[in-house]
Enzyme design. Sequence first.
Site, PDB file in Angstrom:
ATOM      1  N   ASN A 133      33.071  35.615  38.183  1.00  0.00           N
ATOM      2  CA  ASN A 133      33.725  35.806  39.061  1.00  0.00           C
ATOM      3  C   ASN A 133      32.902  36.198  40.480  1.00  0.00           C
ATOM      4  O   ASN A 133      33.182  35.343  41.298  1.00  0.00           O
ATOM      5  CB  ASN A 133      34.748  36.689  38.553  1.00  0.00           C
ATOM      6  CG  ASN A 133      34.786  37.791  38.894  1.00  0.00           C
ATOM      7  OD1 ASN A 133      33.400  37.840  38.159  1.00  0.00           O
ATOM      8  ND2 ASN A 133      35.128  38.954  38.882  1.00  0.00           N
TER       9      ASN A 133
ATOM     10  N   GLU B 262      29.066  53.689  35.888  1.00  0.00           N
ATOM     11  CA  GLU B 262      28.170  52.696  36.716  1.00  0.00           C
ATOM     12  C   GLU B 262      27.721  52.862  38.273  1.00  0.00           C
ATOM     13  O   GLU B 262      28.957  53.390  38.535  1.00  0.00           O
ATOM     14  CB  GLU B 262      28.012  50.872  36.459  1.00  0.00           C
ATOM     15  CG  GLU B 262      27.950  50.624  34.476  1.00  0.00           C
ATOM     16  CD  GLU B 262      27.781  49.464  34.525  1.00  0.00           C
ATOM     17  OE1 GLU B 262      27.671  47.956  35.455  1.00  0.00           O
ATOM     18  OE2 GLU B 262      27.391  48.555  33.304  1.00  0.00           O
TER      19      GLU B 262
ATOM     20  N   CYS C 175      37.898  41.791  39.355  1.00  0.00           N
ATOM     21  CA  CYS C 175      38.776  42.734  38.274  1.00  0.00           C
ATOM     22  C   CYS C 175      39.644  43.454  39.574  1.00  0.00           C
ATOM     23  O   CYS C 175      40.201  44.447  39.436  1.00  0.00           O
ATOM     24  CB  CYS C 175      37.260  43.147  38.092  1.00  0.00           C
ATOM     25  SG  CYS C 175      36.114  44.080  39.088  1.00  0.00           S
TER      26      CYS C 175
ATOM     27  N   GLU D 212      32.317  46.860  31.525  1.00  0.00           N
ATOM     28  CA  GLU D 212      32.949  46.838  33.502  1.00  0.00           C
ATOM     29  C   GLU D 212      34.220  45.694  32.673  1.00  0.00           C
ATOM     30  O   GLU D 212      33.860  44.680  32.289  1.00  0.00           O
ATOM     31  CB  GLU D 212      32.587  46.401  34.121  1.00  0.00           C
ATOM     32  CG  GLU D 212      31.833  47.964  34.013  1.00  0.00           C
ATOM     33  CD  GLU D 212      30.550  47.580  35.472  1.00  0.00           C
ATOM     34  OE1 GLU D 212      30.833  46.728  36.102  1.00  0.00           O
ATOM     35  OE2 GLU D 212      30.536  48.867  36.343  1.00  0.00           O
TER      36      GLU D 212
HETATM   37  P1  NAD Z   1      34.386  36.470  29.759  1.00  0.00           P
HETATM   38  O1  NAD Z   1      34.727  37.568  28.738  1.00  0.00           O
HETATM   39  O2  NAD Z   1      35.053  35.410  29.059  1.00  0.00           O
HETATM   40  O3  NAD Z   1      32.898  36.007  29.950  1.00  0.00           O
HETATM   41  C1  NAD Z   1      31.941  36.427  30.603  1.00  0.00           C
HETATM   42  C2  NAD Z   1      30.301  36.725  29.653  1.00  0.00           C
HETATM   43  O4  NAD Z   1      30.571  37.192  28.323  1.00  0.00           O
HETATM   44  C3  NAD Z   1      29.960  35.041  29.929  1.00  0.00           C
HETATM   45  O5  NAD Z   1      28.889  35.072  30.562  1.00  0.00           O
HETATM   46  C4  NAD Z   1      30.193  34.267  28.811  1.00  0.00           C
HETATM   47  O6  NAD Z   1      29.611  33.347  28.860  1.00  0.00           O
HETATM   48  C5  NAD Z   1      29.907  35.962  27.349  1.00  0.00           C
HETATM   49  N1  NAD Z   1      30.816  35.641  26.222  1.00  0.00           N
HETATM   50  C6  NAD Z   1      31.698  35.610  25.718  1.00  0.00           C
HETATM   51  N2  NAD Z   1      32.042  36.152  24.496  1.00  0.00           N
HETATM   52  C7  NAD Z   1      31.033  35.884  24.525  1.00  0.00           C
HETATM   53  C8  NAD Z   1      30.570  36.347  23.248  1.00  0.00           C
HETATM   54  N3  NAD Z   1      31.155  36.730  21.735  1.00  0.00           N
HETATM   55  N4  NAD Z   1      29.225  38.182  22.907  1.00  0.00           N
HETATM   56  C9  NAD Z   1      28.603  37.294  24.121  1.00  0.00           C
HETATM   57  N5  NAD Z   1      28.912  37.160  25.075  1.00  0.00           N
HETATM   58  C10 NAD Z   1      29.965  36.670  25.463  1.00  0.00           C
HETATM   59  O7  NAD Z   1      34.805  36.998  30.643  1.00  0.00           O
HETATM   60  P2  NAD Z   1      35.244  35.694  32.234  1.00  0.00           P
HETATM   61  O8  NAD Z   1      36.024  35.020  32.185  1.00  0.00           O
HETATM   62  O9  NAD Z   1      33.364  35.063  32.707  1.00  0.00           O
HETATM   63  O10 NAD Z   1      35.454  37.185  33.651  1.00  0.00           O
HETATM   64  C11 NAD Z   1      36.605  37.565  33.839  1.00  0.00           C
HETATM   65  C12 NAD Z   1      37.168  38.394  33.252  1.00  0.00           C
HETATM   66  O11 NAD Z   1      36.088  39.692  33.187  1.00  0.00           O
HETATM   67  C13 NAD Z   1      38.230  39.285  33.717  1.00  0.00           C
HETATM   68  O12 NAD Z   1      38.525  39.504  32.455  1.00  0.00           O
HETATM   69  C14 NAD Z   1      37.830  40.613  34.580  1.00  0.00           C
HETATM   70  O13 NAD Z   1      38.607  41.201  35.032  1.00  0.00           O
HETATM   71  C15 NAD Z   1      36.444  40.816  34.207  1.00  0.00           C
HETATM   72  N6  NAD Z   1      35.891  41.203  34.654  1.00  0.00           N
HETATM   73  C16 NAD Z   1      35.598  42.924  35.143  1.00  0.00           C
HETATM   74  C17 NAD Z   1      35.137  43.136  36.566  1.00  0.00           C
HETATM   75  C18 NAD Z   1      34.815  45.193  36.127  1.00  0.00           C
HETATM   76  O14 NAD Z   1      34.058  45.386  36.914  1.00  0.00           O
HETATM   77  N7  NAD Z   1      35.336  45.791  35.317  1.00  0.00           N
HETATM   78  C19 NAD Z   1      34.589  42.678  37.006  1.00  0.00           C
HETATM   79  C20 NAD Z   1      34.455  41.193  37.530  1.00  0.00           C
HETATM   80  C21 NAD Z   1      35.343  40.577  35.598  1.00  0.00           C
END
Ligand code: NAD
Length: 471
Positions: free
Chosen positions: A150, A452, A283, A249
Amino acid sequence: MRHYVGGGFDTSGDPFPLVDPANGRTVGEAPAASRELVDRAVVAARRALRGPWASWSPAERSRMLHRIADGIERRFEEFVARECADTGKPRELASTVDVPRAIANFRSYADLLTGRAERSWHTPTPDGRGALNYTVHKPLGVVAVISPWNLPLLLLTWKVAPALATGNTVVAKPSELTPGTACLLAEVMAEAGVPAGVFNLVHGEGSGAAGQWLTEHPGVDAVAFTGESRTGTSIMRAAAERLAPVSFELGGKNAGLVFADADLEQAVGGTLRSAFTHSGQVCLCTERVYVQRPVFEEFTDALAAGAGTLSEYGPMISAAHRDKVLGHLAKAAADGELRAGGGAPRFGDERDGGFWVEPTVLTGLAEDHPAVREEIFGPVVHLAPFDTEEEALALANAGPYGLAATVWTGDVSRAHRVAPALDVGIAWVNTWNLRDLRTPFGGVKASGIGREGGDHSLDFFSEPMNVCVKL
Ligand code: NAD
């Protein structure tokens, strides 16, 4: 699109397609790292820990972080264009938020690093001579940084900068949907003279691929992850095998509270921004708003009218994500009331092949409805009325998440009563997403583990060690 391992670029691995979310067209491809390449990246990062990098002083690391920031600044337009191509977000957003924040991430840790104080204590002993205790901060070692799609560059650099500041080496894996700006960052690292192996980059998916292999790797000492809560569970399980520390996060279902004493114009404008920035794919975006009953109709009408006139918004990141959001909307429209939006817009041009969803305002759903409980991560906000402050707090604090909340009120006492009583990591009063990078950032409950930002990042990415010298 290239990996960057041990100071060299690499294009090995089966290619996977990159899709422009604005029109659905395949516009390129990136190589998926093999398990062997992930292993090479970790080995390179371990080797770099024992190289000249180990003896760099904080001042030298600080200068290097500034050189990286200079490098992004020099190629600012390229970074903006690549971020927009990968995510479909408006240029305005990438050029005022994503890329400037990436630069600020490096500069702020460069500055914090040089001002960091080490603590010491004089400890009394029975012989009267005492002992000197002091703390030394050591790097954790090899850190895996796994980031989402995102805010690809912003969230990657938010972890890479403090990890490098504290002397670690990094293997980064950006989202498979948005690898572009991470590739440019690797080029900037090389140009800035970051020693070989200190920053490594591998591409590929998460589960059963580069992401998982990295988090399971015995040579990875810590994992810093931003993404979905359930991905956090899988990563924590992998890291638990070797008790590696994690900083998470995660997702959110952020609430806004609008009290009748608020400046309503300000609250409507702020809520439009907090619900629809980057089409709700931040997020910190607000997905549930509770409005005090006397102003509920007026607020809802104004928000729905505002949502209906928004024109500068981007698409959902993928067809799968668009379908998930539209699935929520179909059910919500059947069970509640649509006050604005609710479907996919029609443009009459190539964008009709893209993954767009209209800014949507809903009312009338029960609190246990999936659209009110689950993170949608799209341009969708649900509004419900409340009567008392206690009720507002109970509604906001319900549910599994606890990332951020926003309070709109004209009563300063109420602001100080309500904000600290919210079960979240960040509460804004009469504003949204106003960030100072020195403040703690993170969530409670299913929204994260650890904090963080500022010293909190420097603390996570380093191991404090006590040295005691008898005098
Ligand atoms: P996601 O969890 O699908 O993927 C995030 C990353 O993790 C990607 O690089 C993906 O390839 C990797 N990944 C997926 N499965 C994995 C595994 N089993 N082992 C290791 N790596 C793995 O999330 P997304 O769809 O890319 O992002 C959206 C989500 O992120 C939403 O839930 C959003 O709220 C959250 N988010 C949180 C923050 C925060 O600061 N709290 C900030 C931005 C986004």
